[in-house]
Write a protein that holds these residues in place. Structure first.
Motif, PDB file in Angstrom:
ATOM      1  N   LEU A   1      11.113 -30.039   0.496  1.00  0.00           N
ATOM      2  CA  LEU A   1      12.184 -29.481   1.568  1.00  0.00           C
ATOM      3  C   LEU A   1      12.013 -27.850   1.212  1.00  0.00           C
ATOM      4  N   ARG A   2      12.341 -27.580  -0.065  1.00  0.00           N
ATOM      5  CA  ARG A   2      12.234 -26.068  -0.351  1.00  0.00           C
ATOM      6  C   ARG A   2      10.936 -25.367  -0.385  1.00  0.00           C
ATOM      7  N   VAL A   3       9.759 -26.048  -0.496  1.00  0.00           N
ATOM      8  CA  VAL A   3       8.205 -26.035  -0.065  1.00  0.00           C
ATOM      9  C   VAL A   3       8.335 -25.445   1.083  1.00  0.00           C
ATOM     10  N   LEU A   4       8.775 -26.494   2.404  1.00  0.00           N
ATOM     11  CA  LEU A   4       8.771 -26.291   3.606  1.00  0.00           C
ATOM     12  C   LEU A   4       9.555 -24.961   4.116  1.00  0.00           C
ATOM     13  N   ASP A   5      10.730 -24.617   3.451  1.00  0.00           N
ATOM     14  CA  ASP A   5      11.467 -23.320   3.807  1.00  0.00           C
ATOM     15  C   ASP A   5      10.396 -22.156   3.167  1.00  0.00           C
ATOM     16  N   VAL A   6       9.697 -22.321   2.183  1.00  0.00           N
ATOM     17  CA  VAL A   6       8.773 -21.054   1.750  1.00  0.00           C
ATOM     18  C   VAL A   6       7.577 -21.129   2.500  1.00  0.00           C
ATOM     19  N   VAL A   7       7.131 -21.785   3.110  1.00  0.00           N
ATOM     20  CA  VAL A   7       6.138 -22.018   4.094  1.00  0.00           C
ATOM     21  C   VAL A   7       6.521 -21.398   5.337  1.00  0.00           C
ATOM     22  N   ALA A   8       7.648 -21.738   5.928  1.00  0.00           N
ATOM     23  CA  ALA A   8       8.342 -21.074   7.113  1.00  0.00           C
ATOM     24  C   ALA A   8       8.427 -19.359   6.826  1.00  0.00           C
ATOM     25  N   GLU A   9       9.073 -19.242   5.539  1.00  0.00           N
ATOM     26  CA  GLU A   9       9.405 -17.707   5.339  1.00  0.00           C
ATOM     27  C   GLU A   9       8.017 -16.846   5.355  1.00  0.00           C
ATOM     28  N   HIS A  10       6.882 -17.400   5.162  1.00  0.00           N
ATOM     29  CA  HIS A  10       5.732 -16.688   4.948  1.00  0.00           C
ATOM     30  C   HIS A  10       4.952 -16.679   6.511  1.00  0.00           C
ATOM     31  N   GLY A  11       5.650 -17.254   7.441  1.00  0.00           N
ATOM     32  CA  GLY A  11       5.034 -17.444   8.753  1.00  0.00           C
ATOM     33  C   GLY A  11       4.056 -18.445   9.051  1.00  0.00           C
ATOM     34  N   TRP A  12       4.091 -19.323   8.134  1.00  0.00           N
ATOM     35  CA  TRP A  12       3.410 -20.599   8.366  1.00  0.00           C
ATOM     36  C   TRP A  12       4.033 -21.602   9.154  1.00  0.00           C
ATOM     37  N   SER A  13       3.364 -22.473   9.714  1.00  0.00           N
ATOM     38  CA  SER A  13       4.207 -23.750  10.231  1.00  0.00           C
ATOM     39  C   SER A  13       3.951 -24.918   9.490  1.00  0.00           C
ATOM     40  N   ALA A  14       4.788 -25.893   9.736  1.00  0.00           N
ATOM     41  CA  ALA A  14       4.645 -27.110   8.543  1.00  0.00           C
ATOM     42  C   ALA A  14       3.657 -28.008   9.347  1.00  0.00           C
ATOM     43  N   SER A  15       3.108 -27.820  10.522  1.00  0.00           N
ATOM     44  CA  SER A  15       1.757 -28.737  10.772  1.00  0.00           C
ATOM     45  C   SER A  15       0.456 -28.009  10.208  1.00  0.00           C
ATOM     46  N   ARG A  16       0.662 -27.060   9.285  1.00  0.00           N
ATOM     47  CA  ARG A  16      -0.371 -26.685   8.527  1.00  0.00           C
ATOM     48  C   ARG A  16      -0.361 -27.507   7.029  1.00  0.00           C
ATOM     49  N   CYS A  17       0.565 -28.383   6.767  1.00  0.00           N
ATOM     50  CA  CYS A  17       0.671 -29.049   5.661  1.00  0.00           C
ATOM     51  C   CYS A  17       0.024 -30.535   5.918  1.00  0.00           C
ATOM     52  N   ILE A  18      -0.839 -30.794   5.301  1.00  0.00           N
ATOM     53  CA  ILE A  18      -1.387 -32.304   5.014  1.00  0.00           C
ATOM     54  C   ILE A  18      -1.454 -32.682   3.626  1.00  0.00           C
ATOM     55  N   PRO A  19      -0.476 -33.365   3.176  1.00  0.00           N
ATOM     56  CA  PRO A  19      -0.329 -33.895   1.669  1.00  0.00           C
ATOM     57  C   PRO A  19      -1.397 -34.485   1.128  1.00  0.00           C
ATOM     58  N   HIS A  20      -1.618 -34.339  -0.181  1.00  0.00           N
ATOM     59  CA  HIS A  20      -2.492 -35.121  -1.072  1.00  0.00           C
ATOM     60  C   HIS A  20      -1.841 -36.399  -1.149  1.00  0.00           C
ATOM     61  N   GLY A  21      -2.510 -37.614  -1.769  1.00  0.00           N
ATOM     62  CA  GLY A  21      -1.937 -38.790  -2.110  1.00  0.00           C
ATOM     63  C   GLY A  21      -2.097 -39.990  -1.543  1.00  0.00           C
ATOM     64  N   GLY A  22      -2.083 -40.079  -0.066  1.00  0.00           N
ATOM     65  CA  GLY A  22      -2.496 -41.088   0.584  1.00  0.00           C
ATOM     66  C   GLY A  22      -1.288 -42.140   0.629  1.00  0.00           C
ATOM     67  N   HIS A  23      -0.142 -41.993   0.286  1.00  0.00           N
ATOM     68  CA  HIS A  23       0.948 -42.827   0.369  1.00  0.00           C
ATOM     69  C   HIS A  23       1.913 -42.743   1.436  1.00  0.00           C
ATOM     70  N   GLN A  24       2.882 -43.844   1.570  1.00  0.00           N
ATOM     71  CA  GLN A  24       3.632 -44.001   2.576  1.00  0.00           C
ATOM     72  C   GLN A  24       4.702 -42.962   2.739  1.00  0.00           C
TER      73      GLN A  24
ATOM     74  N   SER B   1      -5.376 -40.212   3.156  1.00  0.00           N
ATOM     75  CA  SER B   1      -5.573 -41.782   3.259  1.00  0.00           C
ATOM     76  C   SER B   1      -7.023 -42.346   2.408  1.00  0.00           C
ATOM     77  N   TYR B   2      -6.615 -43.286   1.618  1.00  0.00           N
ATOM     78  CA  TYR B   2      -7.717 -43.833   0.627  1.00  0.00           C
ATOM     79  C   TYR B   2      -7.784 -45.235   1.058  1.00  0.00           C
ATOM     80  N   PRO B   3      -8.851 -45.418   2.280  1.00  0.00           N
ATOM     81  CA  PRO B   3      -8.870 -46.803   2.560  1.00  0.00           C
ATOM     82  C   PRO B   3      -9.236 -47.846   1.823  1.00  0.00           C
ATOM     83  N   ASP B   4      -9.980 -47.529   0.637  1.00  0.00           N
ATOM     84  CA  ASP B   4     -10.695 -48.497  -0.180  1.00  0.00           C
ATOM     85  C   ASP B   4     -10.278 -48.414  -1.796  1.00  0.00           C
TER      86      ASP B   4
END
Length: 387
Positions: free
Chosen positions: A302-325, A341-344
Motif C-alpha cells: 500500500l505504501r508502494v502504491l502511494d509512491v507510484v501515485a506520488e510519481h505520477g504513475w497509475s496503479a494500472s502500470r503494476c503487474i506483480p511478480h509471483g503468480g499467486h492469488q 501466472s505460472y500454469p505449469d
C-alpha cells in the motif's frame, strides 16, 4: 478475539528448470498459518500465506524473530479500533519491532509471508473476499473481479529444444492466454533471438511475447539485447540488469523504445521510489513488478502504491511478480494492471481456484472468503496439513 498460534513449515517447489541466473532444483518456500480463536462454519478461522518462487523459505527468520514478537504481544494491541477484527498494520508494526531500516533482503520475504496469512484471516473473519474488502477500504469502493493474466514460462531446461518451447507456448494460448513470457540471457544472443522468433511464429494475431533476462546483463550486453529486441513488437523487456543498477536501467530505457518491466527484486516502498527517481522508467509504457509476498506484504505494498501515485504513475502500470492469488486479489481490489501466472510450475501454490478459466487473457475471481485458497483443492489440502 486473538491469535492463538502461528505455524510455519518449509516446503519444496523444486523443478529442473533455470533462468539466466539460477536453477530451481532446490527451491523452497515457507508456508505460514495464523490460527485465531474465531469460529466460522464450525472451524477456527485460519489465515494462510506463503512466499513467491525465486526466494527461498524463511523458516529461521519467522521462528526466531517475527512469529515470537506477534505471539508475545498483548492480544488487544493487534486488533482494529472496534476490536472486531485483526489489524494487519498493527500486526506488521509488532513483527517489525526493533528492526533497523534498510537491508531488506530475506527479511522482507519472511514478513511478506506472515502478512499474507494475516490478510487472509482478516477477510475470512469479515466474511468477505479479500478483493472486495480492499476495494472498500483502500480502492474505488467496488472491486473489478476480472483481472488480466499472462503465462510465464519459457525456462531453460535439459533437452528442451525450440520445438518443445513452441509446444509449451501453444499450450498457453490454447488455455486462453493472450500474452506469454519466456526467459532470455541463459544463452548467447543469437540463440536467444532464434528462440524468440520461434515463439513469435506460433503466437498469431492479437498475441504478444514478453522476455525476461532476470537481471543477468551488464550494461553493454543489456544494450546489445535492447538493440536486437527493438526489431520485435514485444509486450516487454524485463529486468535487463541488476535490479539495483538504476543507471543501467535508465540507459536501456533511453535506448529501447519498447516497454520495460522490472521490480520483482525490489522489496520496499523506498526501493520503488528510487527506481522511479533514477531508473528511467516511463509511466506511459513501462511496468512495475513488485511482489507483496516478497516485499513485506500488503501493508508495505500500500505504501508502494502511494509512491507510484506520488510519481505520477497509475496503479494500472503494476503487474506483480509471483503468480499467486494474493496478488490477484490486490489487482482486483485496487485496480492493478494484472498478474503473473505460472500454469505449469510451482504447484500447488500458483494458479487460480478450481474452475476458474483464462478467457481471452483474463480470469474472473470467484466470491470466496479471504484470499480464496479454499477454492483450490490441492493447495488447501497442503495448507490444512499445517493447521
Amino acid at each position: 478475539m486473538r491469535i492463538v498460534d502461528i505455524r510455519e513449515r518449509t516446503l519444496p517447489i523444486s523443478s529442473p528448470i533455470r533462468n539466466a541466473y539460477i536453477d530451481f532444483s532446490s527451491m523452497t518456500l515457507s508456508l505460514v498459518a495464523v490460527v485465531t480463536d474465531v469460529v466460522r462454519d464450525g472451524r477456527p478461522v485460519v489465515g494462510y500465506g506463503f512466499n513467491s518462487n525465486g526466494r527461498y523459505g524463511q523458516g529461521a527468520l519467522l521462528r526466531d524473530r517475527f512469529i515470537p514478537r506477534v505471539l508475545a504481544a498483548d492480544a488487544g494491541s493487534l486488533l482494529d479500533d472496534d476490536g472486531t477484527n485483526l489489524d494487519p498494520h498493527r500486526i506488521w508494526a509488532t513483527a517489525m519491532t526493533n528492526e533497523k531500516p534498510g537491508g531488506h533482503g530475506e527479511r522482507s520475504v519472511a514478513v511478506g509471508t506472515l502478512d499474507m496469512a494475516v490478510w487472509d484471516a482478516v477477510a475470512k473473519i469479515a466474511g468477505r473476499p479479500l478483493h472486495h474488502l480492499l476495494a472498500e477500504r483502500y480502492g474505488s469502493g467496488t472491486a473489478d473481479p476480472r483481472v488480466f493474466v499472462y503465462a510465464a514460462g519459457g525456462y531453460y531446461y535439459p533437452g528442451k529444444d525450440v520445438s518443445a518451447l513452441q509446444d509449451e507456448m501453444r499450450g498457453y494460448l490454447e488455455r486462453g492466454y493472450r500474452v506469454v513470457k519466456m526467459k532470455i540471457g541463459g544463452a548467447e544472443l543469437g540463440e536467444d533471438l532464434r528462440r524468440i522468433e520461434a515463439v513469435l511464429d506460433v503466437l498469431g494475431p492479437g498475441r504478444q511475447l514478453a522476455v525476461d533476462a532476470n537481471g543477468r546483463f551488464d550494461r553493454d550486453t543489456a544494450l546489445a539485447y535492447a538493440d536486437a529486441l527493438s526489431a520485435y513488437d514485444l509486450f516487454w523487456y524485463e529486468e535487463p540488469g541488476d535490479p539495483l543498477d538504476f543507471a543501467l536501467n535508465a540507459a536501456v530505457a533511453e535506448r529501447y523504445a519498447g516497454p520495460l518491466a522490472t521490480g520483482e527484486n525490489l522489496f520496499s516502498a523506498q526501493d520503488a521510489a528510487n527506481l522511479l527517481r533514477y531508473g528511467g522508467m516511463r509511466p506511459d509504457r513501462d511496468w512495475l513488478q513488485l511482489d507483496c509476498a516478497l516485499s513485506y506484504g500488503l501493508v508495505e505494498y500500500l505504501r508502494v502504491l502511494d509512491v507510484v501515485a506520488e510519481h505520477g504513475w497509475s496503479a494500472s502500470r503494476c503487474i506483480p511478480h509471483g503468480g499467486h492469488q494474493m496478488s490477484l486479489a490486490i489487482a482486483a481490489g485496487l485496480g492493478l494492471g494484472g498478474n503473473e501466472s505460472y500454469p505449469d510450475l510451482f504447484q500447488p501454490f500458483g494458479g487460480f481456484p478450481d474452475g476458474v478459466a483464462v478467457v481471452d487473457g483474463y480470469v474472473t475471481l470467484p466470491d470466496l472468503p479471504g484470499i480464496g485458497f479454499e477454492g483450490k483443492k490441492d493447495l488447501i489440502e497442503v495448507m490444512r496439513s499445517l493447521a
